[in-house]
Scaffold this active site. Structure first.
Site, short mmCIF file in Angstrom:
data_model
loop_
_atom_site.label_atom_id
_atom_site.label_comp_id
_atom_site.label_asym_id
_atom_site.label_seq_id
_atom_site.Cartn_x
_atom_site.Cartn_y
_atom_site.Cartn_z
N CYS A 116 0.83 -1.21 0.00
CA CYS A 116 0.00 0.00 0.00
C CYS A 116 0.86 1.26 0.00
CB CYS A 116 -0.93 -0.01 1.20
SG CYS A 116 -1.96 1.47 1.32
N CYS B 71 -0.41 4.11 2.16
CA CYS B 71 -0.13 3.94 3.59
C CYS B 71 1.34 4.19 3.91
CB CYS B 71 -0.45 2.51 4.05
SG CYS B 71 -1.97 1.83 3.38
N ASP B 72 2.23 3.69 3.09
CA ASP B 72 3.64 3.63 3.47
C ASP B 72 4.59 4.47 2.63
OD1 ASP B 72 2.89 1.81 5.43
OD2 ASP B 72 3.10 0.10 4.08
#
Ligand code: NAP
Length: 311
Positions: A134, A137-138
């Site tokens: 992701c 997300c990261d």
């Protein structure tokens, strides 16, 4: 009348727990069937910085524990069990688990989706320490670093483009000589000078440091001549598709051609009245904890309305 649960929530990710919190506070005494591994995809996530309410990063498993405790504090009953089959043909609906048959007047399906992984050496070891599924997300953790993205669909190209906002260089690795992604995305990718594309190649191993655990290299293999080569990288984003956990509902609820549950516009209601779907099980666009939680809230509110009108 047959004695039945008001509302049964299947799944224990952010969508499921949020549905439980809302349903419990509405006095519906929800039952959650959590699955055998509770907590969903955040259980394999390390730092979470984009879930509102926390100034500092929190750990995925910790966040899920908080959600679980919050749901329980309002009276949600959690059954750690695995659903084997459902009968949605008559009321109350029937949910067959490993241990029992549960009757329920409404159901919230929050069974989520699983990212597909390459299943190669080092992938599990560096998951959360450089390997991710992701970018939203990261990606932020890779400011001015080098990252690789594996895949050739819309997700891979969108993730690669998103990562160019942070990373010094993005290498897209694809197993063929053509991308599957929409042309407009491809054009954007080809124009971006931070992006290098390695065609006809597959990732075969991730390597890095043990202490502190951090990814350093991905080993690639050319699929035409079998030659192996190394690409130095700090991050690797695997974007080779997701599988929604919907096999239980196949042929029973309307789904799209990739097996995501279809819900009505601006609603979580499925093709059967009284059955609602929330989170990644119906969402292939956003796939965020916070969007899943939002849909869990919607599902509980819609279930509450359905129950008040029908029972
Ligand atoms: P996808 O379209 O199924 O693409 C998966 C990609 O991963 C393909 O390029 C595939 O290669 C590659 N792949 C699969 N298994 C692999 C393996 N073991 N090793 C290496 N590569 C592998 O998946 P997606 O990109 O996640 O998209 C899923 C759905 O969501 C699609 O319908 C997509 O259009 C949609 N989506 C839409 C948007 C948007 O509208 N903005 C954004 C994201 C996703 P091959 O090409 O060789 O098969």
């Amino acid at each position: 009348m047959v004695k039945a649960e008001n509302i049964t929530i299947i799944g224990s990710g952010p969508a499921g727990y949020t549905a439980a919190i809302y349903a419990a506070r509405a006095g519906l005494s929800p039952l959650m069937i959590s699955g055998l591994e509770q907590g969903g995809q955040l259980m394999i996530t390390t730092d979470v910085e984009n879930y509102p309410g926390f100034e500092k990063p929190v750990q995925g498993p910790w966040l899920m524990e908080q959600m679980k405790n919050q749901a329980k504090s309002f009276g949600t009953r959690i059954l750690v069990d695995f659903v084997k089959d459902v009968d949605l043909n008559s009321l109350p609906f029937k949910i067959k688990t490993e241990k029992e048959v549960i009757k329920s007047n409404s159901i919230v399906i929050a069974t989520g989706a699983k990212a597909n992984w390459l299943n190669i050496k080092g992938e599990q070891e560096f998951m959360g320490f450089g390997v991710s599924a992701c970018a939203t997300c990261d990606g932020f953790f890779f400011k001015d670093k080098e990252v690789a993205v594996v895949g050739g669909g819309n997700s891979a190209v969108e993730e690669a483009l998103y990562l160019t906002n942070f990373a010094a260089k993005v290498t897209l690795v694809h197993r063929r000589d053509k991308l599957r992604a929409e042309k407009i995305l491809q054009d954007r990718l080809f124009r971006n000078n931070k992006v290098e594309i390695i065609w006809n190649s597959k990732a075969i191993e991730f390597k890095g440091n043990e202490n502190p655990q951090s990814l350093k290299q991905v080993i690639l293999e050319n699929v035409n001549d079998g030659k192996k080569f190394i690409v130095d990288t700090n991050g690797a984003f695997i974007a080779i598709g997701h599988d929604p956990s919907t096999s239980l509902f196949k042929g029973k609820l309307n789904m799209d051609d990739e097996n995501y549950i279809i819900t009505k516009n601006d609603s979580t209601e499925t093709s059967i009245e009284g059955i609602f779907a929330a989170g990644d099980v119906k969402d292939k666009i956003y796939r965020q904890a916070v969007t899943a939680a939002g849909m869990g809230c919607m599902a509980a509110l819609e279930a509450e309305k359905y129950l008040s009108e029908n029972y």
